[in-house]
Design a protein around this motif. Sequence first.
Motif, PDB file in Angstrom:
ATOM      1  N   VAL A   4       3.194   0.415 -12.856  1.00 20.08           N
ATOM      2  CA  VAL A   4       2.936   0.097 -11.459  1.00 20.08           C
ATOM      3  C   VAL A   4       1.626   0.749 -11.047  1.00 20.08           C
ATOM      4  N   VAL A   5       0.767  -0.058 -10.458  1.00 20.91           N
ATOM      5  CA  VAL A   5      -0.472   0.443  -9.874  1.00 20.91           C
ATOM      6  C   VAL A   5      -0.180   0.627  -8.389  1.00 20.91           C
ATOM      7  N   ARG A   6      -0.434   1.809  -7.891  1.00 23.78           N
ATOM      8  CA  ARG A   6      -0.147   2.137  -6.487  1.00 23.78           C
ATOM      9  C   ARG A   6      -1.475   2.338  -5.762  1.00 23.78           C
ATOM     10  N   GLN A   7      -1.734   1.472  -4.786  1.00 20.29           N
ATOM     11  CA  GLN A   7      -2.984   1.518  -4.028  1.00 20.29           C
ATOM     12  C   GLN A   7      -2.682   1.795  -2.566  1.00 20.29           C
ATOM     13  N   PRO A   8      -3.154   2.916  -2.016  1.00 20.78           N
ATOM     14  CA  PRO A   8      -2.915   3.148  -0.590  1.00 20.78           C
ATOM     15  C   PRO A   8      -3.734   2.197   0.269  1.00 20.78           C
ATOM     16  N   VAL A   9      -3.169   1.789   1.389  1.00 28.08           N
ATOM     17  CA  VAL A   9      -3.849   0.937   2.364  1.00 28.08           C
ATOM     18  C   VAL A   9      -4.007   1.787   3.623  1.00 28.08           C
ATOM     19  N   PHE A  10      -5.249   1.997   4.032  1.00 28.40           N
ATOM     20  CA  PHE A  10      -5.565   2.883   5.143  1.00 28.40           C
ATOM     21  C   PHE A  10      -5.771   2.109   6.442  1.00 28.40           C
ATOM     22  N   ASP A  11      -5.533   2.783   7.569  1.00 27.86           N
ATOM     23  CA  ASP A  11      -5.854   2.197   8.866  1.00 27.86           C
ATOM     24  C   ASP A  11      -7.267   2.617   9.268  1.00 27.86           C
ATOM     25  N   ASP A  12      -7.649   2.335  10.503  1.00 26.80           N
ATOM     26  CA  ASP A  12      -9.001   2.641  10.984  1.00 26.80           C
ATOM     27  C   ASP A  12      -9.295   4.140  11.038  1.00 26.80           C
ATOM     28  N   ASP A  14      -8.296   6.298   8.673  1.00 26.81           N
ATOM     29  CA  ASP A  14      -8.127   6.795   7.301  1.00 26.81           C
ATOM     30  C   ASP A  14      -6.763   7.425   7.052  1.00 26.81           C
ATOM     31  N   VAL A  15      -5.752   6.919   7.739  1.00 23.15           N
ATOM     32  CA  VAL A  15      -4.378   7.347   7.507  1.00 23.15           C
ATOM     33  C   VAL A  15      -3.692   6.261   6.679  1.00 23.15           C
ATOM     34  N   VAL A  16      -2.945   6.664   5.671  1.00 17.24           N
ATOM     35  CA  VAL A  16      -2.252   5.691   4.823  1.00 17.24           C
ATOM     36  C   VAL A  16      -1.161   4.999   5.643  1.00 17.24           C
ATOM     37  N   GLN A  17      -1.243   3.676   5.714  1.00 18.12           N
ATOM     38  CA  GLN A  17      -0.244   2.883   6.430  1.00 18.12           C
ATOM     39  C   GLN A  17       0.800   2.309   5.482  1.00 18.12           C
ATOM     40  N   TYR A  18       0.350   1.899   4.304  1.00 18.27           N
ATOM     41  CA  TYR A  18       1.210   1.255   3.313  1.00 18.27           C
ATOM     42  C   TYR A  18       0.702   1.637   1.929  1.00 18.27           C
ATOM     43  N   TYR A  19       1.504   1.301   0.954  1.00 17.08           N
ATOM     44  CA  TYR A  19       1.060   1.356  -0.435  1.00 17.08           C
ATOM     45  C   TYR A  19       1.229  -0.038  -1.004  1.00 17.08           C
ATOM     46  N   GLU A  20       0.205  -0.519  -1.647  1.00 17.15           N
ATOM     47  CA  GLU A  20       0.304  -1.802  -2.322  1.00 17.15           C
ATOM     48  C   GLU A  20       0.703  -1.516  -3.766  1.00 17.15           C
ATOM     49  N   LEU A  21       1.802  -2.118  -4.191  1.00 15.75           N
ATOM     50  CA  LEU A  21       2.287  -1.913  -5.551  1.00 15.75           C
ATOM     51  C   LEU A  21       2.025  -3.167  -6.360  1.00 15.75           C
ATOM     52  N   ALA A  22       1.390  -3.000  -7.491  1.00 16.78           N
ATOM     53  CA  ALA A  22       1.122  -4.115  -8.394  1.00 16.78           C
ATOM     54  C   ALA A  22       1.740  -3.791  -9.741  1.00 16.78           C
ATOM     55  N   ILE A  23       2.539  -4.705 -10.245  1.00 19.88           N
ATOM     56  CA  ILE A  23       3.184  -4.501 -11.540  1.00 19.88           C
ATOM     57  C   ILE A  23       2.266  -5.022 -12.625  1.00 19.88           C
ATOM     58  N   GLU A  24       1.967  -4.156 -13.547  1.00 20.47           N
ATOM     59  CA  GLU A  24       1.171  -4.527 -14.711  1.00 20.47           C
ATOM     60  C   GLU A  24       2.097  -4.500 -15.920  1.00 20.47           C
ATOM     61  N   LYS A  25       2.054  -5.551 -16.720  1.00 20.19           N
ATOM     62  CA  LYS A  25       2.901  -5.588 -17.911  1.00 20.19           C
ATOM     63  C   LYS A  25       2.090  -6.086 -19.090  1.00 20.19           C
ATOM     64  N   LEU A  26       2.659  -5.922 -20.246  1.00 24.66           N
ATOM     65  CA  LEU A  26       1.991  -6.405 -21.441  1.00 24.66           C
ATOM     66  C   LEU A  26       1.924  -7.922 -21.396  1.00 24.66           C
ATOM     67  N   ALA A  27       0.850  -8.488 -21.895  1.00 31.51           N
ATOM     68  CA  ALA A  27       0.606  -9.925 -21.780  1.00 31.51           C
ATOM     69  C   ALA A  27       1.687 -10.773 -22.437  1.00 31.51           C
ATOM     70  N   ASP A  28       2.311 -10.278 -23.478  1.00 29.70           N
ATOM     71  CA  ASP A  28       3.278 -11.101 -24.209  1.00 29.70           C
ATOM     72  C   ASP A  28       4.706 -10.997 -23.654  1.00 29.70           C
ATOM     73  N   GLU A  29       4.900 -10.252 -22.579  1.00 30.55           N
ATOM     74  CA  GLU A  29       6.237 -10.102 -22.011  1.00 30.55           C
ATOM     75  C   GLU A  29       6.596 -11.279 -21.115  1.00 30.55           C
ATOM     76  N   ASP A  30       7.850 -11.710 -21.193  1.00 28.48           N
ATOM     77  CA  ASP A  30       8.351 -12.767 -20.327  1.00 28.48           C
ATOM     78  C   ASP A  30       8.740 -12.171 -18.980  1.00 28.48           C
ATOM     79  N   PHE A  31       8.835 -13.013 -17.974  1.00 37.53           N
ATOM     80  CA  PHE A  31       9.230 -12.560 -16.648  1.00 37.53           C
ATOM     81  C   PHE A  31      10.675 -12.078 -16.680  1.00 37.53           C
ATOM     82  N   ASP A  32      10.918 -10.939 -16.094  1.00 36.18           N
ATOM     83  CA  ASP A  32      12.253 -10.355 -16.013  1.00 36.18           C
ATOM     84  C   ASP A  32      12.410  -9.772 -14.612  1.00 36.18           C
TER      85      ASP A  32
END
Length: 143
Positions: A4-12, A14-32
């Motif tokens: 999981v890549v965790r990217q903070p999302v800041f407001d005007d 510079d306070v973290v409002q949210y975290y954007e989570l992106a799932i990174e997986k190996l290219a040959d893996e099927d969706f689960d």
Amino acid sequence: MQFVVRQPVFDDHDVVQYYELAIEKLADEDFDAAANVATIAAALQRIPPQSKAIVLCSLPLLTSETLTQLPPARTILAVNPCETDAPRLLPVMAALRKRGYSFELADFQPDAGMEQYFGLTEMVGINPDACRPEVRRHVLAVN
């Protein structure tokens, strides 16, 4: 194996409002869906308990019953309408809204077809690089 890549999302202020989570997986893996939900749940445990996470969801993940294991109060489901046609996506979003989930339109681009999603979403994510030049100038001026 998934990461999981965790990217903070800041407001005007510079306070973290949210975290954007992106799932990174190996290219040959099927969706689960179960593995994706477990990975997101683990990532939620690693961000402050009062924080919400924005998670980009495909239609298979949105229609998976395991998705409802994620807490609606902490999870914002991001959807990209350009990847799925509205007749399939809108009813799924409406059903999840009834269960308490919030939505973000990801990589939003002004388009007449997007208006039908506005009643189901609380947030709009804009990628200025993907916008037409006249829209990009406006987005950058607002930010």
